[in-house]
Structures are given as C-alpha cells and as structure tokens.
Design a protein around this motif. Structure first.
Motif, PDB file in Angstrom:
ATOM      1  N   SER A 102      41.088  34.460  43.826  1.00  0.00           N
ATOM      2  CA  SER A 102      41.926  35.123  44.830  1.00  0.00           C
ATOM      3  C   SER A 102      41.184  35.138  46.166  1.00  0.00           C
ATOM      4  O   SER A 102      41.249  34.174  46.927  1.00  0.00           O
ATOM      5  CB  SER A 102      42.291  36.536  44.371  1.00  0.00           C
ATOM      6  OG  SER A 102      41.126  37.282  44.044  1.00  0.00           O
ATOM      7  N   GLN A 104      37.398  36.960  48.212  1.00  0.00           N
ATOM      8  CA  GLN A 104      36.164  37.700  47.976  1.00  0.00           C
ATOM      9  C   GLN A 104      35.475  38.020  49.283  1.00  0.00           C
ATOM     10  O   GLN A 104      35.396  37.172  50.183  1.00  0.00           O
ATOM     11  CB  GLN A 104      35.231  36.893  47.061  1.00  0.00           C
ATOM     12  CG  GLN A 104      34.885  35.513  47.567  1.00  0.00           C
ATOM     13  CD  GLN A 104      34.390  34.593  46.469  1.00  0.00           C
ATOM     14  OE1 GLN A 104      34.897  33.495  46.325  1.00  0.00           O
ATOM     15  NE2 GLN A 104      33.401  34.993  45.697  1.00  0.00           N
ATOM     16  N   CYS A 105      35.014  39.261  49.398  1.00  0.00           N
ATOM     17  CA  CYS A 105      34.242  39.667  50.568  1.00  0.00           C
ATOM     18  C   CYS A 105      32.821  39.127  50.403  1.00  0.00           C
ATOM     19  O   CYS A 105      32.194  39.319  49.361  1.00  0.00           O
ATOM     20  CB  CYS A 105      34.227  41.186  50.696  1.00  0.00           C
ATOM     21  SG  CYS A 105      33.248  41.788  52.098  1.00  0.00           S
ATOM     22  N   THR A 131      45.786  38.020  51.400  1.00  0.00           N
ATOM     23  CA  THR A 131      44.565  38.429  52.089  1.00  0.00           C
ATOM     24  C   THR A 131      44.847  38.906  53.505  1.00  0.00           C
ATOM     25  O   THR A 131      44.095  39.718  54.058  1.00  0.00           O
ATOM     26  CB  THR A 131      43.561  37.262  52.123  1.00  0.00           C
ATOM     27  OG1 THR A 131      43.494  36.667  50.835  1.00  0.00           O
ATOM     28  CG2 THR A 131      42.175  37.736  52.527  1.00  0.00           C
ATOM     29  N   TYR A 134      44.557  42.548  54.359  1.00  0.00           N
ATOM     30  CA  TYR A 134      43.262  43.187  54.102  1.00  0.00           C
ATOM     31  C   TYR A 134      43.178  44.504  54.870  1.00  0.00           C
ATOM     32  O   TYR A 134      43.546  44.569  56.052  1.00  0.00           O
ATOM     33  CB  TYR A 134      42.132  42.256  54.534  1.00  0.00           C
ATOM     34  CG  TYR A 134      40.817  42.532  53.849  1.00  0.00           C
ATOM     35  CD1 TYR A 134      40.594  42.121  52.539  1.00  0.00           C
ATOM     36  CD2 TYR A 134      39.793  43.216  54.498  1.00  0.00           C
ATOM     37  CE1 TYR A 134      39.397  42.368  51.897  1.00  0.00           C
ATOM     38  CE2 TYR A 134      38.583  43.472  53.862  1.00  0.00           C
ATOM     39  CZ  TYR A 134      38.396  43.053  52.558  1.00  0.00           C
ATOM     40  OH  TYR A 134      37.208  43.318  51.921  1.00  0.00           O
ATOM     41  N   THR A 271      43.263  50.991  40.221  1.00  0.00           N
ATOM     42  CA  THR A 271      43.823  49.698  40.601  1.00  0.00           C
ATOM     43  C   THR A 271      42.824  48.566  40.359  1.00  0.00           C
ATOM     44  O   THR A 271      41.629  48.804  40.133  1.00  0.00           O
ATOM     45  CB  THR A 271      44.209  49.697  42.083  1.00  0.00           C
ATOM     46  OG1 THR A 271      43.023  49.848  42.875  1.00  0.00           O
ATOM     47  CG2 THR A 271      45.185  50.827  42.401  1.00  0.00           C
ATOM     48  N   GLN A 273      41.736  46.598  42.581  1.00  0.00           N
ATOM     49  CA  GLN A 273      40.755  46.634  43.670  1.00  0.00           C
ATOM     50  C   GLN A 273      39.659  47.663  43.388  1.00  0.00           C
ATOM     51  O   GLN A 273      38.476  47.400  43.632  1.00  0.00           O
ATOM     52  CB  GLN A 273      41.444  46.949  44.994  1.00  0.00           C
ATOM     53  CG  GLN A 273      40.507  46.885  46.194  1.00  0.00           C
ATOM     54  CD  GLN A 273      41.232  47.079  47.510  1.00  0.00           C
ATOM     55  OE1 GLN A 273      42.435  47.261  47.553  1.00  0.00           O
ATOM     56  NE2 GLN A 273      40.500  47.040  48.611  1.00  0.00           N
ATOM     57  N   ASN A 274      40.029  48.820  42.858  1.00  0.00           N
ATOM     58  CA  ASN A 274      39.033  49.834  42.517  1.00  0.00           C
ATOM     59  C   ASN A 274      38.104  49.345  41.409  1.00  0.00           C
ATOM     60  O   ASN A 274      36.895  49.593  41.443  1.00  0.00           O
ATOM     61  CB  ASN A 274      39.719  51.136  42.087  1.00  0.00           C
ATOM     62  CG  ASN A 274      40.340  51.879  43.254  1.00  0.00           C
ATOM     63  OD1 ASN A 274      39.983  51.652  44.402  1.00  0.00           O
ATOM     64  ND2 ASN A 274      41.297  52.746  42.963  1.00  0.00           N
ATOM     65  N   ARG A 276      37.370  46.233  40.794  1.00  0.00           N
ATOM     66  CA  ARG A 276      36.497  45.224  41.384  1.00  0.00           C
ATOM     67  C   ARG A 276      35.328  45.895  42.127  1.00  0.00           C
ATOM     68  O   ARG A 276      34.197  45.399  42.084  1.00  0.00           O
ATOM     69  CB  ARG A 276      37.291  44.334  42.346  1.00  0.00           C
ATOM     70  CG  ARG A 276      36.479  43.209  42.993  1.00  0.00           C
ATOM     71  CD  ARG A 276      37.347  42.402  43.941  1.00  0.00           C
ATOM     72  NE  ARG A 276      38.389  41.723  43.214  1.00  0.00           N
ATOM     73  CZ  ARG A 276      38.232  40.535  42.612  1.00  0.00           C
ATOM     74  NH1 ARG A 276      37.059  39.928  42.682  1.00  0.00           N
ATOM     75  NH2 ARG A 276      39.226  39.966  41.973  1.00  0.00           N
ATOM     76  N   LYS A 277      35.584  46.998  42.788  1.00  0.00           N
ATOM     77  CA  LYS A 277      34.512  47.705  43.501  1.00  0.00           C
ATOM     78  C   LYS A 277      33.438  48.187  42.519  1.00  0.00           C
ATOM     79  O   LYS A 277      32.240  48.094  42.803  1.00  0.00           O
ATOM     80  CB  LYS A 277      35.084  48.894  44.273  1.00  0.00           C
ATOM     81  CG  LYS A 277      35.864  48.514  45.513  1.00  0.00           C
ATOM     82  CD  LYS A 277      36.370  49.755  46.232  1.00  0.00           C
ATOM     83  CE  LYS A 277      37.154  49.384  47.482  1.00  0.00           C
ATOM     84  NZ  LYS A 277      37.686  50.584  48.182  1.00  0.00           N
TER      85      LYS A 277
END
Length: 328
Positions: A102, A104-105, A131, A134, A271, A273-274, A276-277
C-alpha cells in the motif's frame, strides 16, 4: 477519479540537448513499481545507461546475487538513498526492508511550512488515491508518473498539503552517483551524517531468522540467540510506562505474536492504521535492542496478517527450564 483510470499522465517529457527521451531512471522505477526484486543483468544493461547503472550499484540498490546473470533490488538501500537525497530524518524509524503493497512512511523532512512526512507508494495505481488523504503534511513519492494525472499535478503540486513527486522525474545520475537536483547521494560505503545508533543491548544477531522469542509469562519473554538466552521485560525493551511500569501496547503485541506462533491478525489494537503503528513501534524497539536495521516483520498480507521473521513461541521449548543457561 478512478485509480489507474483513463486519464493520462501529465508528466513533462525529458529533454536532452533539444531532443526528447525518457527520464534516465524510468526503466528502473518501472521495475520497482512492478514489484521486481530479482532482475536479469542483461535486461538492466539494455534498459539503463552506464551512468545510471553505476549509480544504482554504487548506492547498493542493485546488488549481485548467487544466481548467475541476475541482480537483486535492495529496498533497504533504496530507502537509505532517498533519505540522503531528500534529507529525510528517520527519527528512530527503522529503514524498511520491503516495499509495502500500500504505502509506507519512510521518515520526515523539513520545509518552509515545518515538518512534512515522506511517504513512498510502490504501486501508485493501487494506492496513490488512498495516500492522497494522508492525515499529515506529506511528500508522496511514487516510482513513475504513470498514475499521476493532470488533476493530481494541479491539486497536489509543490507547496500543497500533500505533494506528489515522481522519482523518475526527480532523480538522475551524475558521475556514477544518484542525484536530486544539486544534491548527490553518498557512496554506499560512506556512513550518513546522522548520529550513530546506540549500542545494541544484545549483540551478535546477524539475521532475524536466527532469533527465537519464547513467552515466559505476560510480562517476560526469553530471547534465544544460538546457545545464549536472555530474559527480558517490557522495561528492558523500553516498552513500559515510566511511572507505573505497565506494559505498553507494542509489548502486548509481542506477547500476542508469541501466542500466535509469529502471526497476528486481529482488531485488538483498533484500526489497521493503529495496528501498523504498534508494529512499527515494536520493530523500532527490537531493532535498537539487537542493533539491526532490517525490520523484524514480513510484509503485511491480507490473508494472514502480520508475520515475524523470527521464531515466536507461546512457551519454552521442551526440556529447557526457565532459568537454565540464561545470560543477563
């Protein structure tokens, strides 16, 4: 605006001495966009000029393999080169070892507006439009301009909240080294100007697949490196609150991974995203503890979730007691 729709890229042609040609890095960036990791040398030499090849090899992005006539693309060295060329600060974020499916930072940079996250989209046809939402000021880097439409360029040009830049247009080769404008990347053998990483707490681990992590209980794990064994708590890994010493979420994730034999696919942390963090924070702690830069996680898969590169167990191996041969 559909992802990969009929709108054509509005990228400018690349001019050399009045003639129009493809940007010198386009062929390589097409490989990155296609997800290629092993490439035939003859194909590289047919599509890239000698200066571009020398720059990519000199940066360690193209590396020889034990498969004759083939070279591999190193995501880690690719991201290291981008950090140098764009003056990206890692701020403790490990250099990624894979191209995410997808986005990535890869760090943060500073401009006239302050901090700006730098986000890489390996497959813009799939993920660019997502993206663009963001939540932070961001520079979004895509390998080629194929999925960048005229509307993208109008709404996400320089100075916008989210700015899109195609690497095929931004990067070039100068004297056998990668360049972005006047900025030239250092050779792979030269260390960056960033401060040296702190000394690893556990030394000697060369690859993540040589590590075994065993759950002792909810507040202790054991790291097995060869014949050496180390018991660690959330405090040891910096994954506990300073006042209460209660485990933080990344430690809870580590325990979940042990219980799942190295796999985690759950909404426990909220989520995607959470989650992934928490994965990134755990990866950062483990990289610092063992002195490795490569992430300890495989790329996320929708069917199986997150998977560790190390062996994870919910208990101690048979015949080995908790206190036997442990090093502190």
């Amino acid at each position: 605006m559909s992802d990969g729709g009929p709108e054509q890229s509005a990228g400018p042609p690349f001019a050399v001495s009045g003639a129009l040609c493809s940007p010198p890095m386009r062929a390589f960036m097409e490989l990155v966009e296609a997800g290629a990791l092993i490439v035939r040398t003859v194909d590289l030499e047919a599509k890239l000029d000698a200066d571009a090849l020398a720059a990519l090899r000199g940066a360690g992005i193209l590396r020889p393999t034990d498969f004759a006539g083939h070279e591999e693309i190193s995501p880690t060295d690719f991201f290291r080169a981008l950090r140098a060329l764009y003056r990206i600060e890692g701020r403790g974020l490990p250099v990624a070892g894979v191209f995410d499916r997808s986005f990535q930072c890869i760090g943060w940079m500073r401009d006239e507006g302050g901090d700006r996250a730098v986000v890489f989209v390996a497959n813009p046809r799939r993920a660019l439009n997502i993206t663009l939402h963001y939540p932070q000021r961001a520079l979004v880097l895509v390998p080629t301009a194929r999925a960048v439409t005229a509307r993208h360029r109008e709404q996400h040009g320089p100075g916008r909240w989210v700015h899109v830049e195609a690497l095929e247009e931004a990067l070039s080769a100068k004297g056998g080294r990668l360049a972005r404008g006047d900025q030239v990347s250092p050779p792979a053998a030269v260390s960056s100007t960033a401060s040296p990483a702190p000394r690893a707490q556990i030394e000697g681990l060369e690859r993540w697949n040589l590590l075994r992590v065993c759950k002792v209980n909810s507040k202790m794990v054991r790291f097995d490196v060869g014949k050496r064994r180390y018991r660690r708590t959330p405090v040891d890994l910096g994954l506990a609150h300073k006042s209460s010493r209660a485990p933080k979420r990344p430690w809870e994730l580590l325990i979940e991974l042990c219980d799942g034999h190295g796999y985690f696919k759950s909404w426990r942390f909220g989520t995607a995203q959470n989650t992934r963090k928490q994965v990134e924070r755990l990866a950062k702690a483990m990289c610092a503890h063992f002195g490795l830069e490569d992430t300890p996680f495989h790329r996320y898969r929708r069917d199986s979730g997150w998977r560790t590169k190390f062996v994870a167990r919910p208990d101690l191996p048979d015949g080995i007691s908790e206190g036997e041969d442990d090093d502190d």
